[in-house]
Motif scaffolding. Sequence first.
Motif, PDB file in Angstrom:
ATOM      1  N   GLN A   1     -11.787  23.925 -35.786  1.00 43.41           N
ATOM      2  CA  GLN A   1     -11.260  25.018 -36.602  1.00 43.41           C
ATOM      3  C   GLN A   1     -10.557  24.484 -37.848  1.00 43.41           C
ATOM      4  N   ALA A   2      -9.862  23.357 -37.700  1.00 45.57           N
ATOM      5  CA  ALA A   2      -9.231  22.737 -38.871  1.00 45.57           C
ATOM      6  C   ALA A   2     -10.287  22.291 -39.873  1.00 45.57           C
ATOM      7  N   ALA A   3     -11.394  21.752 -39.373  1.00 41.17           N
ATOM      8  CA  ALA A   3     -12.496  21.373 -40.263  1.00 41.17           C
ATOM      9  C   ALA A   3     -13.104  22.605 -40.925  1.00 41.17           C
TER      10      ALA A   3
ATOM     11  N   ASP B   1     -10.628  13.524 -42.687  1.00 40.78           N
ATOM     12  CA  ASP B   1      -9.753  12.485 -42.163  1.00 40.78           C
ATOM     13  C   ASP B   1      -9.233  12.923 -40.795  1.00 40.78           C
ATOM     14  N   LEU B   2      -9.560  12.165 -39.739  1.00 40.09           N
ATOM     15  CA  LEU B   2      -9.193  12.569 -38.391  1.00 40.09           C
ATOM     16  C   LEU B   2      -7.686  12.644 -38.204  1.00 40.09           C
ATOM     17  N   ALA B   3      -6.951  11.709 -38.776  1.00 44.97           N
ATOM     18  CA  ALA B   3      -5.498  11.725 -38.609  1.00 44.97           C
ATOM     19  C   ALA B   3      -4.913  13.014 -39.174  1.00 44.97           C
ATOM     20  N   GLU B   4      -5.437  13.451 -40.307  1.00 46.24           N
ATOM     21  CA  GLU B   4      -4.978  14.697 -40.913  1.00 46.24           C
ATOM     22  C   GLU B   4      -5.325  15.894 -40.030  1.00 46.24           C
TER      23      GLU B   4
ATOM     24  N   ALA C   1      -3.131  15.872 -36.844  1.00 50.71           N
ATOM     25  CA  ALA C   1      -1.763  16.318 -37.128  1.00 50.71           C
ATOM     26  C   ALA C   1      -1.714  17.834 -37.265  1.00 50.71           C
ATOM     27  N   GLU C   2      -2.701  18.395 -37.937  1.00 49.03           N
ATOM     28  CA  GLU C   2      -2.764  19.847 -38.099  1.00 49.03           C
ATOM     29  C   GLU C   2      -2.997  20.541 -36.761  1.00 49.03           C
ATOM     30  N   ALA C   3      -3.825  19.923 -35.907  1.00 50.66           N
ATOM     31  CA  ALA C   3      -4.122  20.498 -34.592  1.00 50.66           C
ATOM     32  C   ALA C   3      -2.879  20.591 -33.722  1.00 50.66           C
TER      33      ALA C   3
ATOM     34  N   ALA D   1      -1.412  28.819 -34.883  1.00 42.51           N
ATOM     35  CA  ALA D   1      -2.234  29.501 -35.888  1.00 42.51           C
ATOM     36  C   ALA D   1      -3.710  29.189 -35.682  1.00 42.51           C
ATOM     37  N   LEU D   2      -4.019  27.938 -35.365  1.00 38.46           N
ATOM     38  CA  LEU D   2      -5.413  27.573 -35.120  1.00 38.46           C
ATOM     39  C   LEU D   2      -5.969  28.323 -33.911  1.00 38.46           C
TER      40      LEU D   2
END
Length: 215
Positions: A108-110, A150-153, A156-158, A164-165
């Motif tokens: 979902q972040a992607a 970027d997986l780290a980004e 972190a968002e996850a 929210a996600l």
Amino acid sequence: MTLTADLFFSFRSPYSYLSVGRYRAMIEEFDLAIALRPVWPLAIRQPDFFERNHPNWLGYTFLDMMRVAQFHGIPFGAPRPDPIVQDVATRKTADDQPHIRRITRLGQAAARRGKGLIFAHEAGQLIWGGADGWNEGDHLAGAAERAGLDLAELDAEAVDDKDALETEIADNQNTLETAGHWGVPTLLFEGEPFFGQDRIDMARWRMEQKGLQRR
């Protein structure tokens, strides 16, 4: 004119995996944008689904997904580990589900960045394409990089934007059901759902009627 569609997708669904690369090929060939709409798999939405299903269901599903992969020349193997923590003998789904919750939030972040479809294909090739320990090491970092992310980004968002996600993921499921279906993979094009990896050619046929053009 760029046509647009939504792909409702589960990272635990073998048929979602068997469709996503073919949809990716379509967006690369045609003037078409497909937004990924990740949803929780049935094992999360309906934890007793596998326990109450017909005894023949699992065996036939394995037979069918293997031949679909062979027919289309798609690398395919049992996930190691399974994105869903589940008792193989009883089919009971565990309460704690670290793998599927992480990968779905990453998807979902992607999707927020407009790169969900490509990330889902790259990650799917790890999960269902035979990568041992797809959730460990640099596997997912490589998938994210190949998708321009970027997986780290994303990780972190996850974590930081988890609620929210998960609201967005639930909204994806609600949108799918409002459109007239409930399962994945489903492509939604101009309000018309096309369910299953065996409806890709039909979805393309409909898009061609609406002016689908090669890039």
